[in-house]
Design a protein around this motif. Structure first.
Motif, PDB file in Angstrom:
ATOM      1  N   ALA A  49      35.336  44.154  39.034  1.00  0.00           N
ATOM      2  CA  ALA A  49      35.471  43.024  38.107  1.00  0.00           C
ATOM      3  C   ALA A  49      36.877  42.416  38.098  1.00  0.00           C
ATOM      4  CB  ALA A  49      35.073  43.468  36.696  1.00  0.00           C
ATOM      5  N   PRO A  50      37.367  41.935  39.238  1.00  0.00           N
ATOM      6  CA  PRO A  50      38.739  41.402  39.283  1.00  0.00           C
ATOM      7  C   PRO A  50      38.953  40.209  38.355  1.00  0.00           C
ATOM      8  CG  PRO A  50      37.516  40.834  41.280  1.00  0.00           C
ATOM      9  CD  PRO A  50      36.691  41.823  40.545  1.00  0.00           C
ATOM     10  N   GLN A  51      37.871  39.469  38.067  1.00  0.00           N
ATOM     11  CA  GLN A  51      38.003  38.304  37.178  1.00  0.00           C
ATOM     12  C   GLN A  51      38.481  38.733  35.790  1.00  0.00           C
ATOM     13  OE1 GLN A  51      35.153  39.453  38.595  1.00  0.00           O
ATOM     14  NE2 GLN A  51      33.778  37.771  39.147  1.00  0.00           N
ATOM     15  N   ILE A  52      38.009  39.901  35.317  1.00  0.00           N
ATOM     16  CA  ILE A  52      38.395  40.354  33.978  1.00  0.00           C
ATOM     17  C   ILE A  52      39.876  40.722  33.951  1.00  0.00           C
ATOM     18  CG2 ILE A  52      37.991  42.084  32.170  1.00  0.00           C
ATOM     19  CD1 ILE A  52      35.081  42.173  32.989  1.00  0.00           C
ATOM     20  N   SER A  53      40.348  41.385  35.004  1.00  0.00           N
ATOM     21  CA  SER A  53      41.774  41.721  35.085  1.00  0.00           C
ATOM     22  C   SER A  53      42.628  40.454  35.055  1.00  0.00           C
ATOM     23  CB  SER A  53      42.069  42.515  36.361  1.00  0.00           C
ATOM     24  OG  SER A  53      41.461  43.789  36.313  1.00  0.00           O
ATOM     25  N   ILE A  54      42.188  39.431  35.780  1.00  0.00           N
ATOM     26  CA  ILE A  54      42.943  38.169  35.829  1.00  0.00           C
ATOM     27  C   ILE A  54      42.940  37.482  34.461  1.00  0.00           C
ATOM     28  CG2 ILE A  54      42.923  35.828  36.804  1.00  0.00           C
ATOM     29  CD1 ILE A  54      41.859  37.219  39.443  1.00  0.00           C
ATOM     30  N   LYS A  55      41.782  37.469  33.798  1.00  0.00           N
ATOM     31  CA  LYS A  55      41.710  36.840  32.470  1.00  0.00           C
ATOM     32  C   LYS A  55      42.550  37.601  31.443  1.00  0.00           C
ATOM     33  CE  LYS A  55      37.103  34.840  33.146  1.00  0.00           C
ATOM     34  NZ  LYS A  55      35.650  34.965  32.809  1.00  0.00           N
ATOM     35  N   ALA A  56      42.548  38.930  31.540  1.00  0.00           N
ATOM     36  CA  ALA A  56      43.374  39.732  30.629  1.00  0.00           C
ATOM     37  C   ALA A  56      44.854  39.421  30.854  1.00  0.00           C
ATOM     38  CB  ALA A  56      43.096  41.213  30.832  1.00  0.00           C
ATOM     39  N   PHE A  57      45.233  39.299  32.117  1.00  0.00           N
ATOM     40  CA  PHE A  57      46.630  38.981  32.431  1.00  0.00           C
ATOM     41  C   PHE A  57      47.008  37.607  31.881  1.00  0.00           C
ATOM     42  CE2 PHE A  57      49.781  37.026  35.291  1.00  0.00           C
ATOM     43  CZ  PHE A  57      50.862  37.846  35.002  1.00  0.00           C
ATOM     44  N   MET A 109      41.898  45.153  26.793  1.00  0.00           N
ATOM     45  CA  MET A 109      42.701  45.356  28.000  1.00  0.00           C
ATOM     46  C   MET A 109      44.027  44.594  27.879  1.00  0.00           C
ATOM     47  SD  MET A 109      41.741  44.742  32.003  1.00  0.00           S
ATOM     48  CE  MET A 109      42.723  45.536  33.276  1.00  0.00           C
ATOM     49  N   ALA A 110      43.940  43.338  27.455  1.00  0.00           N
ATOM     50  CA  ALA A 110      45.152  42.525  27.294  1.00  0.00           C
ATOM     51  C   ALA A 110      46.083  43.140  26.245  1.00  0.00           C
ATOM     52  CB  ALA A 110      44.773  41.104  26.904  1.00  0.00           C
ATOM     53  N   GLU A 111      45.519  43.629  25.148  1.00  0.00           N
ATOM     54  CA  GLU A 111      46.329  44.255  24.079  1.00  0.00           C
ATOM     55  C   GLU A 111      47.106  45.464  24.610  1.00  0.00           C
ATOM     56  OE1 GLU A 111      43.651  45.231  20.922  1.00  0.00           O
ATOM     57  OE2 GLU A 111      43.155  43.122  20.535  1.00  0.00           O
TER      58      GLU A 111
END
Length: 371
Positions: free
Chosen positions: A199-207, A323-325
């Motif tokens: 799920a790389p999209q989620i990592s990018i959105k969290a960043f 994740m972002a937190e």
């Protein structure tokens, strides 16, 4: 022990695949033969692409383009290799590879040790198609080495007994333990294939959420795969292209350099719609070995290798906000970052080093061939 001869079999179509096979070839203390080219592999290590094409063509002609005849020809070739090489034990990359060669090994009374790596025990269509083969392998002289603890109940459902199941992720090489990260770099690092299970999209959105508080932060994302272009588009849509660098596939030396220059490792592994899931991502073990705190998910073998609140943070799958937190918290608390990094390095060294894994595999092979 040195006189023992093992056959390492990997389903890689054009070459041996994956870190398990490479480390087994380089480091297991036995005489080794390596085959690749399908679930019943029949190409020796270093067979050129040209020769592979010639052999495949000949087999296709000899089988009169009949799939069943082709399978019989391949199995005959595999059996001939086992006899010619006088193999004592077959070591299979993936459970379905071990299951595919079981009937031939049984004819010759050769035991099988099979790695269980992920998709072959999680992906629904693969499991459904192999259920009987797995059950047959469980009833033979076999041992299985799952890389995640949550695989053990699934293996037991196929009939594998406790003594046949040896839990052991691959582990980190000594090079990783020598690294000191740059905790004040504000740099996040992600390494892995751009696939649904990661799920790389989620990592990018969290960043992207992290940038709202720390506009100086940076994300380096290494790897390639079917979601690569989609992720490039997402980065453009979020207008964060100046803070995200997609570097493509990297070698191990590049990986070590990125670990040195980064502050935190991130990976948002999830269970895909088809049931596919990770085993234990080797790169997460390597990141912890290098002293990087990890922000990841409560997914498969990750929960065995990252101690939530001590070596990193684990969030629920698809929980983008959490994740972002956690990423923001680490940037705000560099002392915690260092504590997590130091504890993670020690924890991995004690429990998940490559040497420990290789010793486990060695002992399992010796147990398999014992009279």
């Amino acid at each position: 022990m040195k006189n023992l001869k093992i056959l390492i079999v990997t389903p890689g179509l054009n070459k041996p695949m994956g870190p398990f096979v490479k480390n087994y070839i380089d480091k297991l203390p036995f005489e080794k033969v390596v085959l690749f080219g399908g679930f019943v592999p029949y190409f020796y290590l270093n067979t050129s692409l040209k020769r592979q094409k010639i052999i495949r063509y000949l087999f296709t002609v000899l089988s009169l383009m009949n799939q069943k005849r082709l399978e019989i020809l391949i199995k005959k070739r595999f059996k001939k290799i086992l006899l010619k090489e006088k193999i004592d034990c077959v070591v299979a990359d993936y459970l379905n590879t071990g299951a595919a060669v079981k009937s031939i090994c049984e004819e010759l009374n050769i035991p099988i040790v099979a790695n269980v790596l992920g998709y072959e025990i999680n992906k629904k269509d693969v499991v459904d198609g192999n259920k009987k083969n797995y059950e047959s392998l469980a009833n033979y002289k076999s041992y299985v080495i799952p890389v995640a603890k949550n695989m053990i109940p699934k293996l037991k459902n196929f009939g594998f007994e406790d003594e046949q199941i040896i839990y052991s992720p691959i582990g980190a090489k000594e090079d990783f333990f020598k690294i000191n990260p740059t905790y004040d770099a504000y740099q996040f690092l992600a390494i892995g294939r751009f696939t649904a299970t990661k799920a790389p999209q989620i990592s990018i959105k969290a960043f992207a959420k992290v940038l709202q508080k720390f506009p100086q932060a940076k994300l380096i994302f290494a790897g390639d795969g079917e979601l690569f272009e989609e992720c490039k588009t997402l980065i453009e849509e979020l207008q964060i292209g100046d803070r995200v660098e997609l570097v493509g596939w990297i070698n191990q030396e590049d990986q070590l350099q990125l670990f040195r220059k980064s502050s935190v490792f991130i990976q948002h592994s999830v269970t895909a719609a088809n049931g596919d899931a990770e085993g234990t991502p080797v790169v997460i073990i390597e990141a912890s070995a290098a002293g990087l705190p990890v922000v990841s998910t409560k997914h498969s073998g990750i929960i065995d290798t990252v101690i939530d609140g001590k070596t990193g943070f684990l969030v629920d799958e698809h929980d983008l906000d959490s994740m972002a937190e956690k990423m923001i918290f680490l940037l705000e608390n560099q002392n915690v970052m260092r504590e997590f990094g130091d504890y993670g390095k020690e924890f991995i060294h004690q429990n998940f080093s490559l040497n420990k894994h290789l010793d486990t595999v060695t002992q399992t092979i010796l147990k398999a061939v014992a009279p």
